[in-house]
Design a protein around this motif. Structure first.
Motif, PDB file in Angstrom:
ATOM      1  N   TYR A 198      21.998 132.525  10.321  1.00 30.75           N
ATOM      2  CA  TYR A 198      22.625 132.897  11.581  1.00 30.75           C
ATOM      3  C   TYR A 198      21.767 132.602  12.806  1.00 30.75           C
ATOM      4  O   TYR A 198      22.305 132.304  13.876  1.00 30.75           O
ATOM      5  CB  TYR A 198      23.025 134.371  11.534  1.00 30.75           C
ATOM      6  N   GLN A 199      20.443 132.673  12.691  1.00 31.98           N
ATOM      7  CA  GLN A 199      19.618 132.350  13.847  1.00 31.98           C
ATOM      8  C   GLN A 199      19.729 130.870  14.188  1.00 31.98           C
ATOM      9  O   GLN A 199      19.865 130.501  15.364  1.00 31.98           O
ATOM     10  CB  GLN A 199      18.153 132.722  13.582  1.00 31.98           C
ATOM     11  N   SER A 200      19.686 130.017  13.177  1.00 28.13           N
ATOM     12  CA  SER A 200      19.851 128.574  13.415  1.00 28.13           C
ATOM     13  C   SER A 200      21.250 128.283  13.931  1.00 28.13           C
ATOM     14  O   SER A 200      21.432 127.417  14.806  1.00 28.13           O
ATOM     15  CB  SER A 200      19.583 127.790  12.126  1.00 28.13           C
ATOM     16  N   ALA A 201      22.240 128.988  13.389  1.00 25.37           N
ATOM     17  CA  ALA A 201      23.607 128.823  13.876  1.00 25.37           C
ATOM     18  C   ALA A 201      23.694 129.207  15.349  1.00 25.37           C
ATOM     19  O   ALA A 201      24.287 128.484  16.164  1.00 25.37           O
ATOM     20  CB  ALA A 201      24.561 129.671  13.046  1.00 25.37           C
ATOM     21  N   TYR A 202      23.099 130.329  15.680  1.00 26.90           N
ATOM     22  CA  TYR A 202      23.092 130.817  17.058  1.00 26.90           C
ATOM     23  C   TYR A 202      22.475 129.794  18.007  1.00 26.90           C
ATOM     24  O   TYR A 202      23.031 129.485  19.077  1.00 26.90           O
ATOM     25  CB  TYR A 202      22.320 132.132  17.115  1.00 26.90           C
ATOM     26  N   ASN A 203      21.340 129.247  17.625  1.00 26.10           N
ATOM     27  CA  ASN A 203      20.637 128.278  18.475  1.00 26.10           C
ATOM     28  C   ASN A 203      21.490 127.052  18.757  1.00 26.10           C
ATOM     29  O   ASN A 203      21.519 126.547  19.883  1.00 26.10           O
ATOM     30  CB  ASN A 203      19.326 127.851  17.813  1.00 26.10           C
ATOM     31  N   ASN A 204      22.183 126.559  17.745  1.00 25.23           N
ATOM     32  CA  ASN A 204      22.973 125.332  17.902  1.00 25.23           C
ATOM     33  C   ASN A 204      24.331 125.592  18.544  1.00 25.23           C
ATOM     34  O   ASN A 204      24.794 124.797  19.368  1.00 25.23           O
ATOM     35  CB  ASN A 204      23.141 124.648  16.548  1.00 25.23           C
ATOM     36  N   LEU A 205      24.963 126.688  18.179  1.00 24.38           N
ATOM     37  CA  LEU A 205      26.275 126.983  18.759  1.00 24.38           C
ATOM     38  C   LEU A 205      26.184 127.242  20.254  1.00 24.38           C
ATOM     39  O   LEU A 205      27.122 126.951  21.005  1.00 24.38           O
ATOM     40  CB  LEU A 205      26.901 128.181  18.044  1.00 24.38           C
ATOM     41  N   ASN A 206      25.047 127.766  20.709  1.00 16.50           N
ATOM     42  CA  ASN A 206      24.871 127.993  22.149  1.00 16.50           C
ATOM     43  C   ASN A 206      24.680 126.694  22.928  1.00 16.50           C
ATOM     44  O   ASN A 206      24.683 126.711  24.169  1.00 16.50           O
ATOM     45  CB  ASN A 206      23.696 128.937  22.394  1.00 16.50           C
ATOM     46  N   LEU A 207      24.526 125.593  22.210  1.00 21.84           N
ATOM     47  CA  LEU A 207      24.429 124.278  22.847  1.00 21.84           C
ATOM     48  C   LEU A 207      25.733 123.501  22.724  1.00 21.84           C
ATOM     49  O   LEU A 207      25.812 122.350  23.137  1.00 21.84           O
ATOM     50  CB  LEU A 207      23.288 123.465  22.212  1.00 21.84           C
ATOM     51  N   SER A 208      26.740 124.132  22.158  1.00 22.41           N
ATOM     52  CA  SER A 208      28.021 123.464  21.902  1.00 22.41           C
ATOM     53  C   SER A 208      29.114 124.038  22.792  1.00 22.41           C
ATOM     54  O   SER A 208      28.938 125.088  23.416  1.00 22.41           O
ATOM     55  CB  SER A 208      28.392 123.622  20.424  1.00 22.41           C
ATOM     56  N   PRO A 209      30.261 123.358  22.869  1.00 24.01           N
ATOM     57  CA  PRO A 209      31.346 123.843  23.747  1.00 24.01           C
ATOM     58  C   PRO A 209      31.888 125.193  23.284  1.00 24.01           C
ATOM     59  O   PRO A 209      32.204 125.374  22.110  1.00 24.01           O
ATOM     60  CB  PRO A 209      32.412 122.748  23.609  1.00 24.01           C
ATOM     61  N   MET A 210      32.028 126.129  24.213  1.00 25.62           N
ATOM     62  CA  MET A 210      32.516 127.466  23.884  1.00 25.62           C
ATOM     63  C   MET A 210      33.905 127.468  23.239  1.00 25.62           C
ATOM     64  O   MET A 210      34.168 128.296  22.358  1.00 25.62           O
ATOM     65  CB  MET A 210      32.509 128.344  25.131  1.00 25.62           C
ATOM     66  N   PRO A 211      34.832 126.559  23.616  1.00 27.36           N
ATOM     67  CA  PRO A 211      36.140 126.574  22.961  1.00 27.36           C
ATOM     68  C   PRO A 211      36.073 126.446  21.446  1.00 27.36           C
ATOM     69  O   PRO A 211      36.982 126.900  20.748  1.00 27.36           O
ATOM     70  CB  PRO A 211      36.848 125.365  23.587  1.00 27.36           C
ATOM     71  N   PHE A 212      35.028 125.844  20.932  1.00 35.68           N
ATOM     72  CA  PHE A 212      34.875 125.705  19.482  1.00 35.68           C
ATOM     73  C   PHE A 212      33.951 126.769  18.898  1.00 35.68           C
ATOM     74  O   PHE A 212      34.131 127.213  17.770  1.00 35.68           O
ATOM     75  CB  PHE A 212      34.333 124.311  19.144  1.00 35.68           C
ATOM     76  N   ALA A 213      32.965 127.185  19.658  1.00 32.12           N
ATOM     77  CA  ALA A 213      31.903 128.054  19.125  1.00 32.12           C
ATOM     78  C   ALA A 213      32.200 129.542  19.227  1.00 32.12           C
ATOM     79  O   ALA A 213      31.565 130.349  18.543  1.00 32.12           O
ATOM     80  CB  ALA A 213      30.588 127.752  19.851  1.00 32.12           C
ATOM     81  N   TRP A 214      33.160 129.936  20.036  1.00 31.45           N
ATOM     82  CA  TRP A 214      33.333 131.341  20.420  1.00 31.45           C
ATOM     83  C   TRP A 214      33.462 132.289  19.229  1.00 31.45           C
ATOM     84  O   TRP A 214      32.858 133.365  19.221  1.00 31.45           O
ATOM     85  CB  TRP A 214      34.544 131.487  21.340  1.00 31.45           C
ATOM     86  N   GLY A 215      34.255 131.915  18.235  1.00 27.63           N
ATOM     87  CA  GLY A 215      34.499 132.824  17.114  1.00 27.63           C
ATOM     88  C   GLY A 215      33.246 133.109  16.313  1.00 27.63           C
ATOM     89  O   GLY A 215      32.952 134.263  15.963  1.00 27.63           O
ATOM     90  N   TYR A 216      32.502 132.057  16.030  1.00 26.95           N
ATOM     91  CA  TYR A 216      31.271 132.221  15.262  1.00 26.95           C
ATOM     92  C   TYR A 216      30.229 133.001  16.069  1.00 26.95           C
ATOM     93  O   TYR A 216      29.516 133.847  15.529  1.00 26.95           O
ATOM     94  CB  TYR A 216      30.717 130.849  14.859  1.00 26.95           C
TER      95      TYR A 216
END
Length: 220
Positions: free
Chosen positions: A74-92
């Motif tokens: 989850y920490q690695s997921a968090y780091n990468n999802l925060n660099l991605s578009p919110m429309p795709f990342a929001w749920g995770y």
């Protein structure tokens, strides 16, 4: 295919040709992450992408973050999802913030993005995100599910039938039957319609309302 494309990179290639081949290899690795974020080679693909040492695009950060999420990193997921578009990342991100104990942030992300971007998640992941939101209610799951239902109804967002169905587990009597009626009348082709009709049938039968039971039995 990404590994094969990577092997095509030669020491005597020009800088332009090297970049072109690296981009080709990266595209194969990213495609795997997109198609199978929980696949057995997902983490290997991420390592291969990093080894190419080239620019990663925002949407590619999403596929990397999604793969980390599916592998419970989850920490690695968090780091990468925060660099991605919110429309795709929001749920995770909503779920990750919950795991981090940042409940207000998790609620805010859901309430802001669910009405607009629910369709970017498949139904299985969307249901998990909705359930996570319901669990965040400080006054209990029932209140949380009703709040989720309010948001879904106002936005006409996907997942409303799932919310109605889960709410039936927290109520009883006529309140429960009303939820079942909404499910089978408004979402007659949905996943939960048959079970809703079955429950209404047994309720009518137990009340000895055989005419209603017969009608519901014919539907079921």
């Amino acid at each position: 295919m990404g590994v094969i494309a990577k092997e095509e990179i030669k020491e005597n290639d020009s800088e332009r040709e090297t970049l072109k081949k690296k981009e080709k290899a990266k595209a194969y690795f990213v495609q795997y992450l997109q198609d199978a974020p929980d696949g057995r080679y997902g983490l290997d693909c991420i390592k291969e992408i990093a080894s190419l040492n080239i620019q990663i695009l925002p949407k590619e950060f999403f596929f990397i973050g999604q793969t980390y999420f599916k592998n419970s990193l989850y920490q690695s997921a968090y780091n990468n999802l925060n660099l991605s578009p919110m429309p795709f990342a929001w749920g995770y991100l909503s779920i990750i913030y919950t795991k981090r104990g940042e409940y207000q942030k998790a609620r805010e992300i859901f309430e802001t993005n669910y009405p607009k971007y629910a369709k970017t998640l498949d139904s299985e992941d969307l249901n998990k995100v909705i359930e996570n939101y319901a669990s965040l209610s400080p006054t209990g799951m029932k209140t949380g599910w009703y709040k989720a239902l309010e948001i879904a109804e106002n936005a006409k967002a996907p997942g409303e039938d799932f919310i109605l169905y889960r709410l039936t587990k927290y109520v009883s009597g006529e309140e429960q039957n009303n939820l079942y009626r909404q499910i089978f009348t408004r979402f007659s082709e949905g996943k939960y319609a048959a079970d809703a009709v079955a429950n209404l049938f047994w309720d009518a039968y137990q009340r000895q309302d055989y005419q209603d039971a017969k009608l519901l039995g014919n539907i079921h």
